[in-house]
Write a protein that holds these residues in place. Structure first.
Motif, PDB file in Angstrom:
ATOM      1  N   CYS A  24       3.467  -2.704   3.822  1.00 52.52           N
ATOM      2  CA  CYS A  24       3.800  -3.689   2.792  1.00 52.52           C
ATOM      3  C   CYS A  24       3.350  -5.077   3.239  1.00 52.52           C
ATOM      4  CB  CYS A  24       5.307  -3.739   2.562  1.00 52.52           C
ATOM      5  SG  CYS A  24       6.016  -2.199   1.974  1.00 52.52           S
ATOM      6  N   ALA A  25       2.945  -5.900   2.266  1.00 49.92           N
ATOM      7  CA  ALA A  25       2.558  -7.287   2.562  1.00 49.92           C
ATOM      8  C   ALA A  25       2.865  -8.164   1.358  1.00 49.92           C
ATOM      9  CB  ALA A  25       1.070  -7.374   2.898  1.00 49.92           C
ATOM     10  N   ASP A  26       3.091  -9.426   1.637  1.00 55.60           N
ATOM     11  CA  ASP A  26       3.281 -10.467   0.623  1.00 55.60           C
ATOM     12  C   ASP A  26       4.521 -10.231  -0.242  1.00 55.60           C
ATOM     13  OD1 ASP A  26       0.936 -11.626   1.549  1.00 55.60           O
ATOM     14  OD2 ASP A  26      -0.295 -10.603   0.053  1.00 55.60           O
ATOM     15  N   ARG A  27       5.659 -10.647   0.288  1.00 54.28           N
ATOM     16  CA  ARG A  27       6.906 -10.549  -0.464  1.00 54.28           C
ATOM     17  C   ARG A  27       6.846 -11.388  -1.729  1.00 54.28           C
ATOM     18  NH1 ARG A  27      11.558 -11.339   4.148  1.00 54.28           N
ATOM     19  NH2 ARG A  27      11.095  -9.450   5.309  1.00 54.28           N
ATOM     20  N   VAL A  28       7.487 -10.875  -2.772  1.00 55.22           N
ATOM     21  CA  VAL A  28       7.616 -11.629  -4.014  1.00 55.22           C
ATOM     22  C   VAL A  28       9.079 -11.567  -4.442  1.00 55.22           C
ATOM     23  CG1 VAL A  28       5.254 -11.315  -4.812  1.00 55.22           C
ATOM     24  CG2 VAL A  28       6.929  -9.593  -5.361  1.00 55.22           C
ATOM     25  N   GLY A  29       9.599 -12.673  -4.939  1.00 58.66           N
ATOM     26  CA  GLY A  29      10.984 -12.713  -5.381  1.00 58.66           C
ATOM     27  C   GLY A  29      11.875 -13.466  -4.415  1.00 58.66           C
ATOM     28  N   PRO A  30      13.146 -13.609  -4.783  1.00 66.08           N
ATOM     29  CA  PRO A  30      14.103 -14.359  -3.949  1.00 66.08           C
ATOM     30  C   PRO A  30      14.323 -13.700  -2.587  1.00 66.08           C
ATOM     31  CG  PRO A  30      14.985 -13.951  -6.153  1.00 66.08           C
ATOM     32  CD  PRO A  30      13.721 -13.155  -6.032  1.00 66.08           C
TER      33      PRO A  30
ATOM     34  N   SER B 136      16.737  -6.824   2.081  1.00 66.49           N
ATOM     35  CA  SER B 136      17.652  -6.291   3.075  1.00 66.49           C
ATOM     36  C   SER B 136      16.989  -5.213   3.922  1.00 66.49           C
ATOM     37  CB  SER B 136      18.896  -5.730   2.392  1.00 66.49           C
ATOM     38  OG  SER B 136      18.519  -4.711   1.476  1.00 66.49           O
ATOM     39  N   ASP B 137      16.100  -4.440   3.345  1.00 70.24           N
ATOM     40  CA  ASP B 137      15.317  -3.466   4.106  1.00 70.24           C
ATOM     41  C   ASP B 137      14.123  -3.004   3.274  1.00 70.24           C
ATOM     42  OD1 ASP B 137      16.063  -1.156   2.520  1.00 70.24           O
ATOM     43  OD2 ASP B 137      17.968  -1.138   3.593  1.00 70.24           O
TER      44      ASP B 137
ATOM     45  N   PHE C 149       7.273  -6.278  -2.672  1.00 66.31           N
ATOM     46  CA  PHE C 149       6.049  -6.660  -1.984  1.00 66.31           C
ATOM     47  C   PHE C 149       4.880  -6.551  -2.953  1.00 66.31           C
ATOM     48  CE2 PHE C 149       8.890  -5.605   1.410  1.00 66.31           C
ATOM     49  CZ  PHE C 149       8.547  -6.446   2.447  1.00 66.31           C
ATOM     50  N   ARG C 150       3.971  -7.506  -2.863  1.00 61.97           N
ATOM     51  CA  ARG C 150       2.789  -7.508  -3.735  1.00 61.97           C
ATOM     52  C   ARG C 150       1.845  -6.355  -3.390  1.00 61.97           C
ATOM     53  NH1 ARG C 150       1.855 -12.538  -3.695  1.00 61.97           N
ATOM     54  NH2 ARG C 150       2.745 -12.869  -5.734  1.00 61.97           N
ATOM     55  N   ASP C 151       1.604  -6.139  -2.102  1.00 61.42           N
ATOM     56  CA  ASP C 151       0.691  -5.082  -1.663  1.00 61.42           C
ATOM     57  C   ASP C 151       1.479  -3.976  -0.970  1.00 61.42           C
ATOM     58  OD1 ASP C 151      -1.654  -6.351  -2.540  1.00 61.42           O
ATOM     59  OD2 ASP C 151      -1.792  -7.510  -0.697  1.00 61.42           O
ATOM     60  N   VAL C 152       1.329  -2.754  -1.465  1.00 61.32           N
ATOM     61  CA  VAL C 152       1.996  -1.588  -0.879  1.00 61.32           C
ATOM     62  C   VAL C 152       0.959  -0.470  -0.771  1.00 61.32           C
ATOM     63  CG1 VAL C 152       3.861   0.091  -1.104  1.00 61.32           C
ATOM     64  CG2 VAL C 152       4.200  -2.258  -1.915  1.00 61.32           C
ATOM     65  N   LEU C 153       0.709  -0.028   0.452  1.00 65.61           N
ATOM     66  CA  LEU C 153      -0.299   1.003   0.709  1.00 65.61           C
ATOM     67  C   LEU C 153       0.336   2.197   1.405  1.00 65.61           C
ATOM     68  CD1 LEU C 153      -3.124  -1.259   2.206  1.00 65.61           C
ATOM     69  CD2 LEU C 153      -2.875  -0.507  -0.165  1.00 65.61           C
ATOM     70  N   GLU C 154      -0.161   3.368   1.096  1.00 68.62           N
ATOM     71  CA  GLU C 154       0.257   4.599   1.772  1.00 68.62           C
ATOM     72  C   GLU C 154      -0.973   5.201   2.433  1.00 68.62           C
ATOM     73  OE1 GLU C 154       2.240   8.956   0.789  1.00 68.62           O
ATOM     74  OE2 GLU C 154       2.029   7.477  -0.815  1.00 68.62           O
ATOM     75  N   PHE C 155      -0.871   5.484   3.722  1.00 72.40           N
ATOM     76  CA  PHE C 155      -1.964   6.076   4.484  1.00 72.40           C
ATOM     77  C   PHE C 155      -1.549   7.453   4.980  1.00 72.40           C
ATOM     78  CE2 PHE C 155      -3.657   1.755   6.230  1.00 72.40           C
ATOM     79  CZ  PHE C 155      -4.255   1.497   5.020  1.00 72.40           C
TER      80      PHE C 155
ATOM     81  N   ILE D  16      -3.601   5.524  -0.556  1.00 75.86           N
ATOM     82  CA  ILE D  16      -3.209   5.293  -1.942  1.00 75.86           C
ATOM     83  C   ILE D  16      -2.673   3.877  -2.029  1.00 75.86           C
ATOM     84  CG2 ILE D  16      -1.710   5.997  -3.842  1.00 75.86           C
ATOM     85  CD1 ILE D  16      -1.457   8.739  -2.440  1.00 75.86           C
ATOM     86  N   ASP D  17      -3.157   3.126  -2.993  1.00 74.80           N
ATOM     87  CA  ASP D  17      -2.667   1.769  -3.229  1.00 74.80           C
ATOM     88  C   ASP D  17      -1.581   1.846  -4.306  1.00 74.80           C
ATOM     89  OD1 ASP D  17      -2.209  -0.893  -3.841  1.00 74.80           O
ATOM     90  OD2 ASP D  17      -4.333  -1.439  -3.723  1.00 74.80           O
ATOM     91  N   HIS D  18      -0.339   1.564  -3.925  1.00 73.03           N
ATOM     92  CA  HIS D  18       0.804   1.623  -4.840  1.00 73.03           C
ATOM     93  C   HIS D  18       1.160   0.248  -5.405  1.00 73.03           C
ATOM     94  CE1 HIS D  18       1.684   5.787  -3.840  1.00 73.03           C
ATOM     95  NE2 HIS D  18       1.687   5.486  -2.561  1.00 73.03           N
ATOM     96  N   SER D  19       0.333  -0.736  -5.183  1.00 70.27           N
ATOM     97  CA  SER D  19       0.662  -2.120  -5.560  1.00 70.27           C
ATOM     98  C   SER D  19       0.920  -2.271  -7.057  1.00 70.27           C
ATOM     99  CB  SER D  19      -0.464  -3.065  -5.125  1.00 70.27           C
ATOM    100  OG  SER D  19      -0.694  -2.937  -3.745  1.00 70.27           O
ATOM    101  N   GLU D  20       0.082  -1.668  -7.891  1.00 67.30           N
ATOM    102  CA  GLU D  20       0.272  -1.798  -9.341  1.00 67.30           C
ATOM    103  C   GLU D  20       1.563  -1.123  -9.798  1.00 67.30           C
ATOM    104  OE1 GLU D  20      -3.141  -0.616 -11.619  1.00 67.30           O
ATOM    105  OE2 GLU D  20      -4.458  -2.010 -10.548  1.00 67.30           O
ATOM    106  N   THR D  21       1.894   0.011  -9.195  1.00 68.82           N
ATOM    107  CA  THR D  21       3.147   0.688  -9.543  1.00 68.82           C
ATOM    108  C   THR D  21       4.351  -0.166  -9.158  1.00 68.82           C
ATOM    109  OG1 THR D  21       2.087   2.830  -9.214  1.00 68.82           O
ATOM    110  CG2 THR D  21       4.499   2.792  -9.219  1.00 68.82           C
ATOM    111  N   MET D  22       4.293  -0.794  -7.985  1.00 67.27           N
ATOM    112  CA  MET D  22       5.405  -1.645  -7.561  1.00 67.27           C
ATOM    113  C   MET D  22       5.542  -2.856  -8.491  1.00 67.27           C
ATOM    114  SD  MET D  22       6.726   0.020  -5.080  1.00 67.27           S
ATOM    115  CE  MET D  22       6.121   1.567  -5.756  1.00 67.27           C
ATOM    116  N   GLU D  23       4.407  -3.395  -8.937  1.00 66.41           N
ATOM    117  CA  GLU D  23       4.446  -4.506  -9.895  1.00 66.41           C
ATOM    118  C   GLU D  23       5.080  -4.050 -11.210  1.00 66.41           C
ATOM    119  OE1 GLU D  23       1.493  -7.871 -11.847  1.00 66.41           O
ATOM    120  OE2 GLU D  23       0.613  -6.079 -10.928  1.00 66.41           O
TER     121      GLU D  23
END
Length: 194
Positions: A117-123, A128-129, A136-142, A153-160
């Motif tokens: 995960c990279a680049d937190r977004v939000g308050p 907490s964990d 996170f803006r960027d979330v990748l699974e390797f 797999i890039d999960h960034s769009e799903t997290m958005e």
């Protein structure tokens, strides 16, 4: 309570050439036992720094498709004058009492999955964990086999998209994320508990 220093993985998802700047991702989840433990290499980390209760942290990197330990930082008992070398690299005393091992480039034979995960977004109070990967803006699974990257797999769009579900409660979003990453159920790293 001090925020804990996570382990990082440097990777550039856009361009894997050695001339491009790699981004640092926080290591958020590990599917199987991690191949690098300090004790295996003769180090016995001490809790001497409030932001690092584990007594160590590491920077991993993707060198081509090979996962390597790039740098290692460890606090040791004060009686240790000269800790062991790591993959031919001698430690140097650094900031905060850490022994620093840079440019180690130790290949790791990990087989299994990782979530980065990279680049937190939000308050800030949301964090907490790592089960909150949608914060996170960027979330990748390797996926790796013997330390070699076999798929990503890039999960960034799903997290958005999950962040955009304003009609869901905080808990409902957490449950949705947990279901989405069911492979990693109970595999999330909590650096406060290590």
């Amino acid at each position: 309570m001090s925020e804990q220093i996570p382990d990082y993985v440097k990777y550039n998802k856009e361009n894997n050439t050695k001339y491009s700047k790699k981004k640092r991702y926080e290591l958020a989840a590990v599917e199987k036992d991690w191949p690098f433990t300090p004790e295996t290499y003769g180090y016995h980390p001490m809790d001497r720094f409030t932001a690092c209760w584990r007594g160590f942290y590491a920077l991993y990197e993707m060198d081509d498709r090979q996962l390597v330990l790039h740098s290692f930082f460890v606090t040791l008992d004060g009686s240790v004058d000269r800790p062991p070398d790591l993959h031919g690299v001698s430690g140097k005393k650094g900031y905060g009492g850490f022994w620093e091992y840079k440019q180690v480039n130790l290949p790791l034979g990990y087989s299994g999955g990782l979530i980065l995960c990279a680049d937190r977004v939000g308050p800030d109070e949301w964090f907490s964990d790592y089960e909150c990967t949608h914060h996170f803006r960027d979330v990748l699974e390797f996926r790796f086999e013997d330390g070699i990257l076999t798929s990503k797999i890039d999960h960034s769009e799903t997290m958005e998209e999950i962040r955009g579900f304003t009609d869901l409660s905080f808990q409902e979003k957490e449950e949705l994320v947990a279901a989405y990453f069911s492979l990693y159920s109970n595999k999330w790293i909590n650096y406060y508990k290590l």
